[in-house]
Design an enzyme around this catalytic site. Structure first.
Site, PDB file in Angstrom:
ATOM      1  N   ARG A  44       0.848  -1.187   0.000  1.00  0.00           N
ATOM      2  CA  ARG A  44       0.000   0.000   0.000  1.00  0.00           C
ATOM      3  C   ARG A  44       0.889   1.244   0.000  1.00  0.00           C
ATOM      4  O   ARG A  44       2.091   1.147   0.170  1.00  0.00           O
ATOM      5  CB  ARG A  44      -0.937  -0.010   1.217  1.00  0.00           C
ATOM      6  N   GLY A  45       0.229   2.417  -0.157  1.00  0.00           N
ATOM      7  CA  GLY A  45       0.994   3.649  -0.264  1.00  0.00           C
ATOM      8  C   GLY A  45       1.255   3.903  -1.742  1.00  0.00           C
ATOM      9  O   GLY A  45       1.657   2.995  -2.482  1.00  0.00           O
ATOM     10  N   ARG A  82      -7.003  -0.722  -7.177  1.00  0.00           N
ATOM     11  CA  ARG A  82      -7.411   0.365  -6.268  1.00  0.00           C
ATOM     12  C   ARG A  82      -7.506   1.626  -7.125  1.00  0.00           C
ATOM     13  O   ARG A  82      -6.606   1.889  -7.927  1.00  0.00           O
ATOM     14  CB  ARG A  82      -6.401   0.584  -5.129  1.00  0.00           C
ATOM     15  N   GLN A 186      -2.871   2.670   9.988  1.00  0.00           N
ATOM     16  CA  GLN A 186      -1.543   2.734   9.364  1.00  0.00           C
ATOM     17  C   GLN A 186      -0.580   3.566  10.209  1.00  0.00           C
ATOM     18  O   GLN A 186       0.630   3.311  10.218  1.00  0.00           O
ATOM     19  CB  GLN A 186      -1.641   3.338   7.954  1.00  0.00           C
ATOM     20  N   ASP A 227      -2.130  10.610  -2.630  1.00  0.00           N
ATOM     21  CA  ASP A 227      -2.471   9.527  -3.560  1.00  0.00           C
ATOM     22  C   ASP A 227      -2.721  10.059  -4.959  1.00  0.00           C
ATOM     23  O   ASP A 227      -2.543   9.341  -5.951  1.00  0.00           O
ATOM     24  CB  ASP A 227      -3.676   8.748  -3.041  1.00  0.00           C
TER      25      ASP A 227
HETATM   26  O1  MRU Z   1      -4.882   3.148   2.023  1.00  0.00           O
HETATM   27  P1  MRU Z   1      -3.406   3.382   2.006  1.00  0.00           P
HETATM   28  O2  MRU Z   1      -2.723   2.910   3.235  1.00  0.00           O
HETATM   29  O3  MRU Z   1      -2.764   2.869   0.733  1.00  0.00           O
HETATM   30  O4  MRU Z   1      -3.271   4.969   1.973  1.00  0.00           O
HETATM   31  C1  MRU Z   1      -1.997   5.517   1.866  1.00  0.00           C
HETATM   32  C2  MRU Z   1      -1.983   6.997   1.944  1.00  0.00           C
HETATM   33  O5  MRU Z   1      -2.993   7.656   1.972  1.00  0.00           O
HETATM   34  C3  MRU Z   1      -0.631   7.641   1.872  1.00  0.00           C
HETATM   35  O6  MRU Z   1      -0.612   8.815   2.614  1.00  0.00           O
HETATM   36  C4  MRU Z   1      -0.293   7.958   0.408  1.00  0.00           C
HETATM   37  O7  MRU Z   1      -0.465   6.811  -0.405  1.00  0.00           O
HETATM   38  C5  MRU Z   1       1.072   8.465   0.256  1.00  0.00           C
HETATM   39  S1  MRU Z   1       2.276   7.231   0.676  1.00  0.00           S
HETATM   40  C6  MRU Z   1       3.821   7.924   0.485  1.00  0.00           C
END
Ligand code: MRU
Length: 336
Positions: A44-45, A82, A186, A227
């Site tokens: 993720r991220g 996603r 997270q 994102d």
């Molecule tokens: O649902 P996630 O854990 O994938 O969401 C991640 C985030 O919102 C992060 O802040 C974003 O992807 C930036 S990661 C460097």
């Protein structure tokens, strides 16, 4: 250890659902397990998703060599795993663009996406720490952040948490203040783990404490990842980021987005055009498998929100600092 990498024809990734209890590596050789890993947030991220997308196409190119239709239909499924982080589609498209040159070219592109991400995170850390010096008068910095934007969200170092790591390395971090980040925690599970690994001083906060802690003057700056960043600077990030930006504005605290250029989506004019992923009810009605709400409770579970550009002080990328507070926009030409 890298969060995601390629070796022996396989994708190796840290299973983030198992942290902080245990550090487990997944070895992925098929499309369905990769899509499953993305959907359940084992990987993720946004930056890590970009690398997963590109490496996923490389995996398909090796597995289905000569069957272009199978590769393309697999890539389309991967791309849609996603919707909010533009990096996933971007990584898939970059690798797929090399398909005409054969599987080795696709793999070379995926490895380039990985290497560029490592370099981008290093550049953002330096630029973000330099900007902090310009925005924060206090010698020792107290930095609030949300979600996980560290090495686990990229290949190495990360974005917003990478800047906090750089402040630590420069000896100017008084403390980090990560928000726990309901519903999937997270911040509590991953960011607190990374900060502890770094040896950084930090205190973990419940999400609802952010505005009052900022109003009490206990933080000097907020850093978030992204994102998807629209052409006008509106920024989609983990749910709670918008709330955090309102608390920062109320307290007069700078609010800084840190993300690579691959997260900037100039095809999206503003935040109203960003698709926000809606996730399942069980994430809200239970915590780590233990039910916390009555049976049959209906939920609303948007995984992300959009912080309007007007509430963002600056966006730090690997190539520039965009001062939204001075009227600059991501759609401005990149100089130099
Ligand atoms: O649902 P996630 O854990 O994938 O969401 C991640 C985030 O919102 C992060 O802040 C974003 O992807 C930036 S990661 C460097």
């Amino acid at each position: 250890m890298r969060t995601i990498d390629w070796a022996d024809g396989q994708i190796h990734l840290i299973d983030q659902t198992r942290l902080p209890a245990e550090l487990v590596l997944l070895h992925v050789t098929e499309l369905d397990p990769l899509i499953d890993a993305i959907a359940r947030l084992a990987v993720r991220g946004a930056p890590a998703l970009g690398v997963a997308g590109a490496m996923g196409v490389a995996m398909l190119a090796f597995r289905h060599e000569g069957d272009e239709a199978a590769i393309r239909s697999g890539a389309a499924r991967l791309r849609a795993a996603r919707p909010t982080a533009v990096n996933l589609a971007w990584g898939v498209d970059r690798a797929l663009a090399r398909l005409v040159e054969g599987r080795d070219a696709v793999l070379a592109e995926a490895l380039a996406v990985r290497d560029e991400d490592i370099a981008a995170c290093a550049a953002m850390a330096t630029r973000g720490a330099d900007l902090t010096r310009a925005l924060v008068a206090r010698e020792r910095v107290r930095a609030m952040t949300i979600c996980n934007t560290g090495a686990l969200a990229a290949v190495e170092r990360g974005t917003a948490l990478g800047v906090i790591g750089e402040l630590l390395a420069r000896g100017v971090l008084e403390e980090a203040l990560p928000l726990e980040t309901r519903p999937l925690l997270q911040g509590a599970r991953l960011t607190a783990w990374e900060l502890a690994q770094m040896g950084a001083p930090f205190r973990l906060l419940p999400d609802g404490a952010s505005a009052s802690v900022l109003a009490r003057g206990l933080a000097d700056i907020c850093f978030i990842g992204a994102d998807r960043i629209a052409a006008n600077g509106d920024t989609a990030n983990k749910i709670g980021s918008f709330t955090l930006s309102l608390g920062a504005r109320n307290a007069g605290v700078p609010f800084v987005v840190v993300a690579p250029e691959s997260t900037v989506d100039l095809a999206t004019p503003d935040g109203g055009h960003i698709e926000i992923e809606e996730r399942g009810a069980d994430e809200v009605t239970s915590i780590r498998g233990v039910r916390t709400a009555p049976e049959g409770t209906r939920t609303l579970n948007p995984a992300f929100d959009v912080t309007p550009a007007a509430l963002i002080t600056a966006i730090v990328t690997d190539r520039r600092v965009i001062r939204l507070d001075r009227g600059e926009r991501p759609s401005d030409p990149i100089l130099g």
